[in-house]
Design a protein around this motif. Structure first.
Motif, PDB file in Angstrom:
ATOM      1  N   VAL A  93      26.528  44.186  41.384  1.00  0.00           N
ATOM      2  CA  VAL A  93      27.029  44.196  40.010  1.00  0.00           C
ATOM      3  C   VAL A  93      28.541  44.039  40.045  1.00  0.00           C
ATOM      4  CG1 VAL A  93      25.104  45.452  38.978  1.00  0.00           C
ATOM      5  CG2 VAL A  93      26.970  46.725  39.975  1.00  0.00           C
ATOM      6  N   THR A  94      29.023  43.033  39.302  1.00  0.00           N
ATOM      7  CA  THR A  94      30.447  42.718  39.346  1.00  0.00           C
ATOM      8  C   THR A  94      31.065  42.709  37.962  1.00  0.00           C
ATOM      9  OG1 THR A  94      30.059  40.321  39.218  1.00  0.00           O
ATOM     10  CG2 THR A  94      30.186  41.299  41.414  1.00  0.00           C
ATOM     11  N   TYR A  95      32.340  43.043  37.951  1.00  0.00           N
ATOM     12  CA  TYR A  95      33.209  42.867  36.785  1.00  0.00           C
ATOM     13  C   TYR A  95      34.640  42.831  37.306  1.00  0.00           C
ATOM     14  CZ  TYR A  95      35.783  43.449  32.489  1.00  0.00           C
ATOM     15  OH  TYR A  95      36.675  43.264  31.459  1.00  0.00           O
ATOM     16  N   ASN A  96      35.269  41.707  37.192  1.00  0.00           N
ATOM     17  CA  ASN A  96      36.640  41.515  37.687  1.00  0.00           C
ATOM     18  C   ASN A  96      36.785  41.974  39.142  1.00  0.00           C
ATOM     19  OD1 ASN A  96      37.369  40.447  35.220  1.00  0.00           O
ATOM     20  ND2 ASN A  96      38.248  42.343  34.454  1.00  0.00           N
ATOM     21  N   SER A  97      35.906  41.460  39.983  1.00  0.00           N
ATOM     22  CA  SER A  97      35.843  41.866  41.389  1.00  0.00           C
ATOM     23  C   SER A  97      36.363  40.805  42.352  1.00  0.00           C
ATOM     24  CB  SER A  97      34.390  42.204  41.759  1.00  0.00           C
ATOM     25  OG  SER A  97      33.855  43.187  40.923  1.00  0.00           O
ATOM     26  N   ASP A 141      34.485  40.825  50.687  1.00  0.00           N
ATOM     27  CA  ASP A 141      34.163  41.909  51.621  1.00  0.00           C
ATOM     28  C   ASP A 141      32.771  42.464  51.334  1.00  0.00           C
ATOM     29  OD1 ASP A 141      36.583  41.714  52.969  1.00  0.00           O
ATOM     30  OD2 ASP A 141      37.547  43.275  51.769  1.00  0.00           O
ATOM     31  N   THR A 142      32.448  42.615  50.057  1.00  0.00           N
ATOM     32  CA  THR A 142      31.116  43.104  49.673  1.00  0.00           C
ATOM     33  C   THR A 142      30.040  42.150  50.167  1.00  0.00           C
ATOM     34  OG1 THR A 142      32.023  44.160  47.686  1.00  0.00           O
ATOM     35  CG2 THR A 142      29.647  43.750  47.723  1.00  0.00           C
ATOM     36  N   LEU A 143      30.195  40.875  49.866  1.00  0.00           N
ATOM     37  CA  LEU A 143      29.194  39.880  50.255  1.00  0.00           C
ATOM     38  C   LEU A 143      29.093  39.734  51.769  1.00  0.00           C
ATOM     39  CD1 LEU A 143      29.924  37.216  47.499  1.00  0.00           C
ATOM     40  CD2 LEU A 143      28.059  38.903  47.556  1.00  0.00           C
ATOM     41  N   ASP A 144      30.216  39.778  52.462  1.00  0.00           N
ATOM     42  CA  ASP A 144      30.178  39.718  53.930  1.00  0.00           C
ATOM     43  C   ASP A 144      29.412  40.898  54.508  1.00  0.00           C
ATOM     44  OD1 ASP A 144      31.579  37.318  54.083  1.00  0.00           O
ATOM     45  OD2 ASP A 144      33.507  38.273  54.542  1.00  0.00           O
ATOM     46  N   LYS A 146      33.687  32.263  40.344  1.00  0.00           N
ATOM     47  CA  LYS A 146      34.095  31.128  41.189  1.00  0.00           C
ATOM     48  C   LYS A 146      34.050  31.514  42.666  1.00  0.00           C
ATOM     49  CE  LYS A 146      38.016  28.020  41.975  1.00  0.00           C
ATOM     50  NZ  LYS A 146      38.796  28.433  43.123  1.00  0.00           N
ATOM     51  N   VAL A 147      34.599  32.663  43.000  1.00  0.00           N
ATOM     52  CA  VAL A 147      34.595  33.137  44.384  1.00  0.00           C
ATOM     53  C   VAL A 147      33.157  33.321  44.872  1.00  0.00           C
ATOM     54  CG1 VAL A 147      35.235  35.082  45.898  1.00  0.00           C
ATOM     55  CG2 VAL A 147      36.886  34.200  44.215  1.00  0.00           C
ATOM     56  N   CYS A 148      32.307  33.889  44.041  1.00  0.00           N
ATOM     57  CA  CYS A 148      30.903  34.098  44.414  1.00  0.00           C
ATOM     58  C   CYS A 148      30.181  32.771  44.633  1.00  0.00           C
ATOM     59  CB  CYS A 148      30.181  34.912  43.350  1.00  0.00           C
ATOM     60  SG  CYS A 148      30.685  36.644  43.289  1.00  0.00           S
ATOM     61  N   ARG A 149      30.396  31.821  43.746  1.00  0.00           N
ATOM     62  CA  ARG A 149      29.756  30.505  43.898  1.00  0.00           C
ATOM     63  C   ARG A 149      30.166  29.845  45.223  1.00  0.00           C
ATOM     64  NH1 ARG A 149      26.963  29.306  39.608  1.00  0.00           N
ATOM     65  NH2 ARG A 149      27.610  29.943  37.524  1.00  0.00           N
ATOM     66  N   GLU A 150      31.433  29.905  45.544  1.00  0.00           N
ATOM     67  CA  GLU A 150      31.918  29.317  46.796  1.00  0.00           C
ATOM     68  C   GLU A 150      31.329  30.040  48.001  1.00  0.00           C
ATOM     69  OE1 GLU A 150      36.165  29.481  46.342  1.00  0.00           O
ATOM     70  OE2 GLU A 150      36.188  27.807  44.920  1.00  0.00           O
ATOM     71  N   ALA A 194      28.035  47.829  44.068  1.00  0.00           N
ATOM     72  CA  ALA A 194      29.102  47.325  43.203  1.00  0.00           C
ATOM     73  C   ALA A 194      29.930  46.292  43.951  1.00  0.00           C
ATOM     74  CB  ALA A 194      29.991  48.478  42.735  1.00  0.00           C
ATOM     75  N   GLY A 195      30.595  45.446  43.207  1.00  0.00           N
ATOM     76  CA  GLY A 195      31.385  44.362  43.777  1.00  0.00           C
ATOM     77  C   GLY A 195      32.655  44.798  44.469  1.00  0.00           C
ATOM     78  N   ASP A 196      32.898  46.101  44.547  1.00  0.00           N
ATOM     79  CA  ASP A 196      34.070  46.603  45.287  1.00  0.00           C
ATOM     80  C   ASP A 196      33.658  47.603  46.358  1.00  0.00           C
ATOM     81  OD1 ASP A 196      33.351  48.702  43.626  1.00  0.00           O
ATOM     82  OD2 ASP A 196      35.367  49.044  42.850  1.00  0.00           O
ATOM     83  N   ASP A 197      32.381  47.562  46.748  1.00  0.00           N
ATOM     84  CA  ASP A 197      31.861  48.431  47.807  1.00  0.00           C
ATOM     85  C   ASP A 197      31.399  47.580  48.983  1.00  0.00           C
ATOM     86  OD1 ASP A 197      32.247  50.750  46.305  1.00  0.00           O
ATOM     87  OD2 ASP A 197      30.256  50.670  45.434  1.00  0.00           O
TER      88      ASP A 197
END
Length: 105
Positions: A10-14, A20-23, A48-52, A95-98
């Motif tokens: 779950v993301t909001y302005n992440s 780092d989360t996705l890695d 945009k970052v997520c799509r890339e 979360a998108g910052d964890d």
């Protein structure tokens, strides 16, 4: 075969933290993973970052998707959006910052 696990991010302005989360999800020792990113109308470059990132790493996952909302709906609705899309028998939310340790799933 091992059960499919859906990892719902779950993301909001992440944008500053999402890679780092996705890695950390990509690095999981458990292999049968679906990746779902549910974005709650971010105003930065999160989508945009997520799509890339997905374009470069989609082969790691059984499936990968980004769900976007046209309006900010809040954390609960954002989670529910991702949960509704999930196909796995198990769901891990993050979360998108964890980040996850490599054997979390």
């Amino acid at each position: 075969m091992t059960p499919l696990v859906s990892v719902c991010v779950v993301t909001y302005n992440s944008a500053a933290t999402i890679v780092d989360t996705l890695d950390s999800i990509k690095a999981q020792t458990y292999q049968n993973l679906e990746l779902i990113i549910s974005d709650d109308c971010s105003r930065d470059d999160t989508v945009k970052v997520c799509r890339e990132w997905i374009a470069a790493n989609k082969d790691r996952f059984v499936a990968a998707a980004i769900l976007e909302s046209d309006v900010n709906t809040g954390v609960s609705a954002n989670c529910n959006r991702g949960f509704s899309y999930a196909q796995g028998g198990w769901i891990k939310v993050i979360a998108g910052d964890d980040t996850l340790v490599e054997d979390c799933v």
